[in-house]
Structure formats: structure tokens, C-alpha cells
Design a protein around this motif. Structure first.
Motif, PDB file in Angstrom:
ATOM      1  N   ASN A   1      -6.870 -10.401   1.505  1.00  0.00           N
ATOM      2  CA  ASN A   1      -7.553  -9.108   1.485  1.00  0.00           C
ATOM      3  C   ASN A   1      -7.852  -8.590   2.890  1.00  0.00           C
ATOM      4  OD1 ASN A   1      -9.674 -10.815   2.122  1.00  0.00           O
ATOM      5  ND2 ASN A   1     -11.066  -9.963   0.605  1.00  0.00           N
TER       6      ASN A   1
ATOM      7  N   ASP B   1      -4.936  -6.372   3.811  1.00  0.00           N
ATOM      8  CA  ASP B   1      -5.051  -5.097   3.089  1.00  0.00           C
ATOM      9  C   ASP B   1      -6.165  -4.234   3.669  1.00  0.00           C
ATOM     10  OD1 ASP B   1      -2.980  -5.761   1.337  1.00  0.00           O
ATOM     11  OD2 ASP B   1      -4.340  -6.693  -0.088  1.00  0.00           O
ATOM     12  N   ARG B   2      -7.287  -4.848   3.969  1.00  0.00           N
ATOM     13  CA  ARG B   2      -8.434  -4.099   4.497  1.00  0.00           C
ATOM     14  C   ARG B   2      -8.093  -3.471   5.846  1.00  0.00           C
ATOM     15  NH1 ARG B   2     -13.370  -6.563   6.825  1.00  0.00           N
ATOM     16  NH2 ARG B   2     -12.311  -8.486   6.308  1.00  0.00           N
TER      17      ARG B   2
ATOM     18  N   ASP C   1      -5.575  -0.608   5.284  1.00  0.00           N
ATOM     19  CA  ASP C   1      -6.239   0.543   4.680  1.00  0.00           C
ATOM     20  C   ASP C   1      -7.109   1.291   5.684  1.00  0.00           C
ATOM     21  OD1 ASP C   1      -5.050  -0.005   2.259  1.00  0.00           O
ATOM     22  OD2 ASP C   1      -6.815  -0.986   1.396  1.00  0.00           O
TER      23      ASP C   1
ATOM     24  N   THR D   1      -5.925   4.408  10.810  1.00  0.00           N
ATOM     25  CA  THR D   1      -5.643   5.836  10.665  1.00  0.00           C
ATOM     26  C   THR D   1      -4.731   6.368  11.761  1.00  0.00           C
ATOM     27  OG1 THR D   1      -7.631   6.415  11.915  1.00  0.00           O
ATOM     28  CG2 THR D   1      -7.841   6.298   9.505  1.00  0.00           C
TER      29      THR D   1
ATOM     30  N   ARG E   1       2.453   2.473   1.070  1.00  0.00           N
ATOM     31  CA  ARG E   1       1.241   2.579   1.882  1.00  0.00           C
ATOM     32  C   ARG E   1       1.573   3.003   3.304  1.00  0.00           C
ATOM     33  NH1 ARG E   1      -1.661  -2.965   0.898  1.00  0.00           N
ATOM     34  NH2 ARG E   1      -3.461  -2.015   1.916  1.00  0.00           N
TER      35      ARG E   1
ATOM     36  N   LYS F   1       2.524   6.719   3.244  1.00  0.00           N
ATOM     37  CA  LYS F   1       1.328   7.566   3.130  1.00  0.00           C
ATOM     38  C   LYS F   1       0.577   7.638   4.452  1.00  0.00           C
ATOM     39  CE  LYS F   1       0.689   6.967  -1.790  1.00  0.00           C
ATOM     40  NZ  LYS F   1       0.027   6.210  -2.840  1.00  0.00           N
ATOM     41  N   LYS F   2       0.463   6.509   5.142  1.00  0.00           N
ATOM     42  CA  LYS F   2      -0.204   6.504   6.450  1.00  0.00           C
ATOM     43  C   LYS F   2       0.527   7.432   7.410  1.00  0.00           C
ATOM     44  CE  LYS F   2      -3.250   2.948   6.303  1.00  0.00           C
ATOM     45  NZ  LYS F   2      -4.526   3.591   6.241  1.00  0.00           N
TER      46      LYS F   2
END
Length: 194
Positions: free
Chosen positions: A38, A41-42, A45, A48, A70, A73-74
């Protein structure tokens, strides 16, 4: 059945993750496999502005079924995504494969798989995939001002080598050292043909 500590006790490591020393060390892991799933993933996510991946293969990344979506999308929201994979024909790649005891062409074959996997991102604005022929002393995974560095150990595969979670600090620290290394490899790499 073995469960991830963060799954059993959500937030138990949150305080530790927020503490860095003056060099920017957040957490040291005895193996890359010990990095909590995780956390990857964190960090992804939360990024930016920039995601940077420097590996020969990064095969464990290709096992994330939603990774390409992902990253796409980023990129569409303005993040710069840079992926550096090994050059399958380079002498450094062939030697690493021999040094790990897995056969001279094994890493080259895995690079073919990684190139095919990330190849669908080719042409997406803000995403670049390049191949490098450097001796890879460390795999680097950058997520804005956080990164996971996986120093390589002779005779061991990358998942068996240690990993460090680093964070950029106000002072020049470990994060900057590895970010500079990433940039040097980026400049010497060529655009992926896949």
C-alpha cells in the motif's frame, strides 16, 4: 495466512512515515519485498507533478493491473511520467543477468516484456519511456518529493536487496543524490523503440 501490518492495523506506520532524519531517510526495509504494497499505491496516488522509474525491468510493476490507467490519468492531469528501462542488448544488462545467476538472456527477455507492457503509453502527452545501458547500481522510483531506492547487491535479485523510502528535505540529502543520478541516466538514455 500472512497479512500486511498496514492491513491489520491501518495507520500504525503513518507516524513513522512522516518522520525523516536530516538526510531524508523515512524508512529502511531489509528487502524491496518488505516495502508495504500500500505504500507504493499511496505514493503513486499522492504524486501530482512527477513520477520517475529507473529500472532494468521493474517486473513487479507490470503485475499491477491498473498501473497503466493510473499513469495515464496522472499524465492527463499534468504530471510528468518518465520511465527508464534497461537496453536489452547492453553489456551491463547481460552481465547483471549472469551475476544474478539466472542466465545471460533472462533479464533481456524480461525487458522485452516490460517494453511491451509500457509500450501502450507511447505517444501519451507527458509520458516518456526510454532505454538505458548504464550499470544499474540502484533502482529508483520517484513520486514527487518521495522516492523508494532499491540498492542492488551482487548475486541477489532486486526483490532480495534492501530498499529505502526517502523524502526531499530543505537540505541537500539522499533524495537529491538519487534524483541527480536519475537525471544523469535520463540524459544518456534513448527513446524506447517499443
Amino acid at each position: 495466512m500472512k497479512e500486511d501490518e498496514d492491513y491489520l492495523w491501518p495507520g500504525a506506520h503513518r507516524v513513522a512515515d512522516d518522520v525523516t532524519d536530516s538526510a531524508g531517510m523515512v524508512q529502511f526495509y531489509p528487502t524491496r519485498g518488505a516495502v508495504p504494497p500500500n505504500l507504493w499505491d499511496r505514493l503513486l496516488d499522492a504524486a501530482t507533478a512527477e513520477v520517475g522509474i529507473l529500472v532494468y525491468v521493474g517486473m513487479f510493476l507490470t503485475e499491477k493491473p491498473d498501473l497503466l490507467d493510473r499513469l495515464h490519468k496522472k499524465a492527463t492531469t499534468g504530471a510528468r511520467i518518465r520511465i527508464l528501462l534497461g537496453d536489452r542488448e547492453s553489456s551491463a544488462v547481460k552481465q547483471r543477468s549472469v551475476d544474478e545467476g539466472i542466465g545471460r538472456e533472462t533479464i533481456s527477455a524480461k525487458i522485452d516484456q516490460a517494453n511491451a507492457f509500457f509500450g501502450s503509453l507511447k505517444g501519451v502527452p507527458n509520458i516518456e519511456v526510454r532505454n538505458h545501458s548504464t550499470v544499474l547500481y540502484n533502482s529508483v522510483y520517484r513520486f514527487d518529493n518521495d522516492m523508494i531506492v532499491n540498492p542492488h547487491v551482487y548475486g541477489k535479485t532486486a526483490p532480495m536487496a534492501p530498499a529505502m523510502h526517502l523524502r526531499k528535505t530543505a537540505m541537500y540529502g539522499l533524495f537529491n543524490t538519487y534524483a541527480d543520478s536519475f537525471e544523469a541516466v535520463w540524459e544518456s538514455a534513448r527513446e524506447s523503440r517499443s
